[in-house]
Design a protein around this motif. Structure first.
Motif, PDB file in Angstrom:
ATOM      1  N   ALA A 193     -24.477  25.169 -15.893  1.00  0.00           N
ATOM      2  CA  ALA A 193     -23.952  26.242 -16.969  1.00  0.00           C
ATOM      3  C   ALA A 193     -24.631  25.790 -18.234  1.00  0.00           C
ATOM      4  O   ALA A 193     -24.625  26.786 -18.774  1.00  0.00           O
ATOM      5  CB  ALA A 193     -22.784  25.930 -17.133  1.00  0.00           C
ATOM      6  N   ASN A 194     -24.971  24.678 -18.185  1.00  0.00           N
ATOM      7  CA  ASN A 194     -25.990  24.968 -19.055  1.00  0.00           C
ATOM      8  C   ASN A 194     -26.915  25.793 -19.014  1.00  0.00           C
ATOM      9  O   ASN A 194     -26.869  25.511 -20.510  1.00  0.00           O
ATOM     10  CB  ASN A 194     -25.869  22.717 -19.172  1.00  0.00           C
ATOM     11  N   TYR A 195     -27.955  25.129 -18.194  1.00  0.00           N
ATOM     12  CA  TYR A 195     -29.104  26.400 -17.954  1.00  0.00           C
ATOM     13  C   TYR A 195     -28.515  28.025 -18.795  1.00  0.00           C
ATOM     14  O   TYR A 195     -28.783  28.868 -19.462  1.00  0.00           O
ATOM     15  CB  TYR A 195     -29.558  26.307 -16.817  1.00  0.00           C
ATOM     16  N   ARG A 196     -27.484  28.611 -18.117  1.00  0.00           N
ATOM     17  CA  ARG A 196     -27.297  29.497 -18.235  1.00  0.00           C
ATOM     18  C   ARG A 196     -26.685  29.502 -20.245  1.00  0.00           C
ATOM     19  O   ARG A 196     -26.668  30.667 -20.372  1.00  0.00           O
ATOM     20  CB  ARG A 196     -25.709  30.123 -17.298  1.00  0.00           C
ATOM     21  N   PHE A 197     -25.691  28.815 -20.629  1.00  0.00           N
ATOM     22  CA  PHE A 197     -25.629  28.596 -21.982  1.00  0.00           C
ATOM     23  C   PHE A 197     -26.664  28.448 -22.429  1.00  0.00           C
ATOM     24  O   PHE A 197     -26.816  29.912 -23.829  1.00  0.00           O
ATOM     25  CB  PHE A 197     -24.130  27.549 -22.514  1.00  0.00           C
ATOM     26  N   TYR A 198     -27.554  27.896 -22.717  1.00  0.00           N
ATOM     27  CA  TYR A 198     -28.524  27.906 -23.175  1.00  0.00           C
ATOM     28  C   TYR A 198     -29.569  28.835 -23.562  1.00  0.00           C
ATOM     29  O   TYR A 198     -30.875  28.987 -24.456  1.00  0.00           O
ATOM     30  CB  TYR A 198     -29.123  26.333 -23.258  1.00  0.00           C
ATOM     31  N   THR A 199     -29.972  29.332 -21.890  1.00  0.00           N
ATOM     32  CA  THR A 199     -30.508  30.892 -22.268  1.00  0.00           C
ATOM     33  C   THR A 199     -30.047  32.131 -22.391  1.00  0.00           C
ATOM     34  O   THR A 199     -30.575  33.072 -23.333  1.00  0.00           O
ATOM     35  CB  THR A 199     -31.158  30.619 -21.393  1.00  0.00           C
ATOM     36  N   GLU A 200     -29.601  32.009 -22.061  1.00  0.00           N
ATOM     37  CA  GLU A 200     -28.634  33.770 -21.493  1.00  0.00           C
ATOM     38  C   GLU A 200     -27.795  33.700 -23.149  1.00  0.00           C
ATOM     39  O   GLU A 200     -27.888  34.730 -23.743  1.00  0.00           O
ATOM     40  CB  GLU A 200     -27.777  33.806 -20.813  1.00  0.00           C
ATOM     41  N   VAL A 201     -27.372  32.479 -24.299  1.00  0.00           N
ATOM     42  CA  VAL A 201     -26.381  32.887 -24.954  1.00  0.00           C
ATOM     43  C   VAL A 201     -27.299  32.274 -25.964  1.00  0.00           C
ATOM     44  O   VAL A 201     -27.185  32.986 -27.100  1.00  0.00           O
ATOM     45  CB  VAL A 201     -25.321  32.134 -24.924  1.00  0.00           C
ATOM     46  N   LEU A 202     -28.100  31.278 -25.995  1.00  0.00           N
ATOM     47  CA  LEU A 202     -28.762  30.970 -27.427  1.00  0.00           C
ATOM     48  C   LEU A 202     -30.262  31.330 -27.146  1.00  0.00           C
ATOM     49  O   LEU A 202     -30.457  31.657 -28.113  1.00  0.00           O
ATOM     50  CB  LEU A 202     -28.804  29.300 -27.353  1.00  0.00           C
ATOM     51  N   GLY A 203     -30.680  31.818 -26.271  1.00  0.00           N
ATOM     52  CA  GLY A 203     -31.225  32.752 -26.047  1.00  0.00           C
ATOM     53  C   GLY A 203     -32.399  31.900 -26.041  1.00  0.00           C
ATOM     54  O   GLY A 203     -33.853  31.995 -26.469  1.00  0.00           O
ATOM     55  N   LEU A 204     -32.383  30.476 -25.764  1.00  0.00           N
ATOM     56  CA  LEU A 204     -33.883  29.729 -25.355  1.00  0.00           C
ATOM     57  C   LEU A 204     -34.613  29.198 -24.438  1.00  0.00           C
ATOM     58  O   LEU A 204     -33.751  29.966 -23.691  1.00  0.00           O
ATOM     59  CB  LEU A 204     -33.344  27.613 -26.188  1.00  0.00           C
ATOM     60  N   ARG A 205     -35.807  29.019 -24.505  1.00  0.00           N
ATOM     61  CA  ARG A 205     -36.336  29.397 -22.939  1.00  0.00           C
ATOM     62  C   ARG A 205     -36.333  27.822 -22.394  1.00  0.00           C
ATOM     63  O   ARG A 205     -36.416  26.911 -23.337  1.00  0.00           O
ATOM     64  CB  ARG A 205     -38.425  29.827 -23.035  1.00  0.00           C
ATOM     65  N   LEU A 206     -36.367  27.286 -21.169  1.00  0.00           N
ATOM     66  CA  LEU A 206     -36.231  26.368 -20.295  1.00  0.00           C
ATOM     67  C   LEU A 206     -37.992  26.644 -20.423  1.00  0.00           C
ATOM     68  O   LEU A 206     -38.405  26.935 -19.431  1.00  0.00           O
ATOM     69  CB  LEU A 206     -35.736  26.735 -19.107  1.00  0.00           C
ATOM     70  N   ILE A 207     -37.837  24.932 -20.689  1.00  0.00           N
ATOM     71  CA  ILE A 207     -39.352  24.864 -20.981  1.00  0.00           C
ATOM     72  C   ILE A 207     -40.200  23.506 -19.634  1.00  0.00           C
ATOM     73  O   ILE A 207     -40.894  23.648 -19.373  1.00  0.00           O
ATOM     74  CB  ILE A 207     -39.934  24.308 -22.155  1.00  0.00           C
TER      75      ILE A 207
ATOM     76  N   LEU B 207     -33.051  18.611 -18.548  1.00  0.00           N
ATOM     77  CA  LEU B 207     -33.528  19.546 -18.600  1.00  0.00           C
ATOM     78  C   LEU B 207     -34.195  19.909 -20.144  1.00  0.00           C
ATOM     79  O   LEU B 207     -33.090  19.844 -21.248  1.00  0.00           O
ATOM     80  CB  LEU B 207     -32.679  20.759 -18.417  1.00  0.00           C
ATOM     81  N   PHE B 208     -35.069  20.155 -20.473  1.00  0.00           N
ATOM     82  CA  PHE B 208     -36.112  20.601 -21.789  1.00  0.00           C
ATOM     83  C   PHE B 208     -35.483  22.091 -22.472  1.00  0.00           C
ATOM     84  O   PHE B 208     -36.514  23.265 -21.586  1.00  0.00           O
ATOM     85  CB  PHE B 208     -37.349  20.676 -22.288  1.00  0.00           C
ATOM     86  N   TYR B 209     -35.327  22.484 -22.822  1.00  0.00           N
ATOM     87  CA  TYR B 209     -35.576  24.293 -23.985  1.00  0.00           C
ATOM     88  C   TYR B 209     -36.012  23.424 -25.212  1.00  0.00           C
ATOM     89  O   TYR B 209     -36.441  22.683 -25.903  1.00  0.00           O
ATOM     90  CB  TYR B 209     -33.411  23.957 -24.134  1.00  0.00           C
ATOM     91  N   GLY B 210     -36.818  24.725 -25.459  1.00  0.00           N
ATOM     92  CA  GLY B 210     -37.394  25.366 -26.965  1.00  0.00           C
ATOM     93  C   GLY B 210     -38.080  26.699 -27.110  1.00  0.00           C
ATOM     94  O   GLY B 210     -37.141  27.348 -27.110  1.00  0.00           O
ATOM     95  N   ASP B 211     -39.397  26.532 -27.867  1.00  0.00           N
ATOM     96  CA  ASP B 211     -39.455  27.840 -28.207  1.00  0.00           C
ATOM     97  C   ASP B 211     -40.526  28.209 -27.564  1.00  0.00           C
ATOM     98  O   ASP B 211     -40.076  28.305 -26.071  1.00  0.00           O
ATOM     99  CB  ASP B 211     -40.754  28.258 -29.680  1.00  0.00           C
ATOM    100  N   GLU B 212     -41.650  28.778 -27.457  1.00  0.00           N
ATOM    101  CA  GLU B 212     -41.796  29.442 -26.349  1.00  0.00           C
ATOM    102  C   GLU B 212     -42.963  29.188 -25.527  1.00  0.00           C
ATOM    103  O   GLU B 212     -43.009  29.155 -24.568  1.00  0.00           O
ATOM    104  CB  GLU B 212     -43.096  30.973 -26.830  1.00  0.00           C
ATOM    105  N   ILE B 213     -43.062  27.863 -25.936  1.00  0.00           N
ATOM    106  CA  ILE B 213     -43.884  27.070 -25.295  1.00  0.00           C
ATOM    107  C   ILE B 213     -43.580  25.482 -25.463  1.00  0.00           C
ATOM    108  O   ILE B 213     -44.352  24.080 -25.000  1.00  0.00           O
ATOM    109  CB  ILE B 213     -45.542  26.985 -25.314  1.00  0.00           C
TER     110      ILE B 213
END
Length: 324
Positions: A18-32, A46-52
């Motif tokens: 659920a965390n992965y879905r929220f931060y990528t699909e709702v907030l639009g961050l990339r799972l890096i 799990l690490f989220y951030g900008d494009e890289i």
């Protein structure tokens, strides 16, 4: 030796999927990076951030399925800010949050910038902050495959809010040990409480700020899902980090010493109000074991854990992060 700004913030979740879905699909961050907690390999990290995954754009989560609900209070990292390009972006996010049924407040001013407070599905306390008039530490670049248009996308970490019993103790560590500057203050959001102190480092700006809120009306926070574990500050390289290790040791703070996290090198210690600080190097970065095109799609393990891969994977609930 200079703290360059914010490096990452690490928080707790009870539900990685659920965390992965929220931060990528709702907030639009990339799972890096999809990896494990190196100190407890039974849990995802799990690490989220900008494009890289540039330093200063990273929001990370440890999965603790049995974590209870956070009881908010002092001696905590009580809010994490995420930078968006301008004031207009906040209007976009108001509509998006309503569309996705995200709990949020109104657009308000903090420290001279427009902001929008909201929470995720576990009541993680988050704040969008506009870069409309911001200067100093540069933001990152949103991923071009994000569901959020780039002109409104999150570009990095903004001010981290610390809520403490005694602001003078935390302020002393920020200024005397770490070299932050007192930039100013703004009125507390709770009547009868002291102004919130604003500290900055390096080039300044929201990507370097720490806001220290003193509260006398709260108990000590009991962390759980939706709480923040630690905040990390940027240092340039390993040589400089080793100098910080010696400086923190001489200051007689109990600390971790030098730690190799593979993607960066680290030092951990607690300031007098009990909040965990990390100093982390800008490199080597997240492309050391995956191509940038496929960041976060497979379980990445540092070399010193690779021989345990079969055992580690056997204890993790599968998490599909392949981009299709």
């Amino acid at each position: 030796m200079q703290i360059k700004g914010l490096h990452h913030v690490s928080a707790l979740t009870a539900k990685a999927a659920a965390n992965y879905r929220f931060y990528t699909e709702v907030l639009g961050l990339r799972l890096i990076k999809k990896t494990v907690n190196q100190d407890d390999v039974t849990m995802y990290h799990l690490f989220y951030g900008d494009e890289i995954g540039n330093p200063g754009t990273e929001l990370t989560f440890f999965e603790m399925p049995m974590a209870g609900q956070t009881r908010e209070g002092v001696n905590s990292i009580s809010a994490t800010s995420l930078r968006v390009p301008n004031d207009k972006a906040l209007d976009y996010w108001l509509q998006r949050f309503d569309e996705y049924d995200v709990n949020h407040g109104n657009i308000t001013e903090r420290a001279g910038r427009l902001t929008l407070a909201f929470t995720d599905f576990e009541n993680q306390r988050l704040i969008l902050v506009s870069d409309e008039n911001n200067t100093g530490v540069a933001g990152g670049k949103p991923w071009d495959r994000s569901p959020v248009p780039a002109e409104y996308g999150i570009v990095g970490l903004g001010p981290v809010q610390l809520t403490v019993e005694d602001a003078s103790l935390t302020a002393g560590v920020l200024t005397d040990l770490l070299g932050f500057r007192l930039k100013g203050s703004f009125p507390a959001f709770v009547a009868g409480q002291p102004d919130v102190l604003v500290f900055e480092s390096g080039e300044g700006g929201s990507g370097s700020e720490v806001h220290v809120e003193e509260r006398s009306d709260l108990p000590i926070e009991r962390p759980g899902r939706g709480s923040v574990h630690h905040v990390a500050f940027r240092v340039d390289n390993e040589e400089e980090l080793r100098q910080w290790v010696e400086r923190v040791r001489q200051s007689q703070f109990s600390n971790s010493g030098f730690v190799d996290r593979h993607y960066f090198r680290s030092l951990y210690f607690r300031e007098p109000n009990g909040i965990l600080f990390e100093l982390a190097t800008d490199g080597p970065g997240f492309g050391t074991d995956e191509s940038f095109e496929f960041l976060g799609e497979s379980l990445a393990l540092p070399p010193f854990l690779e021989d345990r891969r079969a055992s580690i994977e056997a204890h993790l609930k599968p998490l599909d992060t392949v981009i299709r």
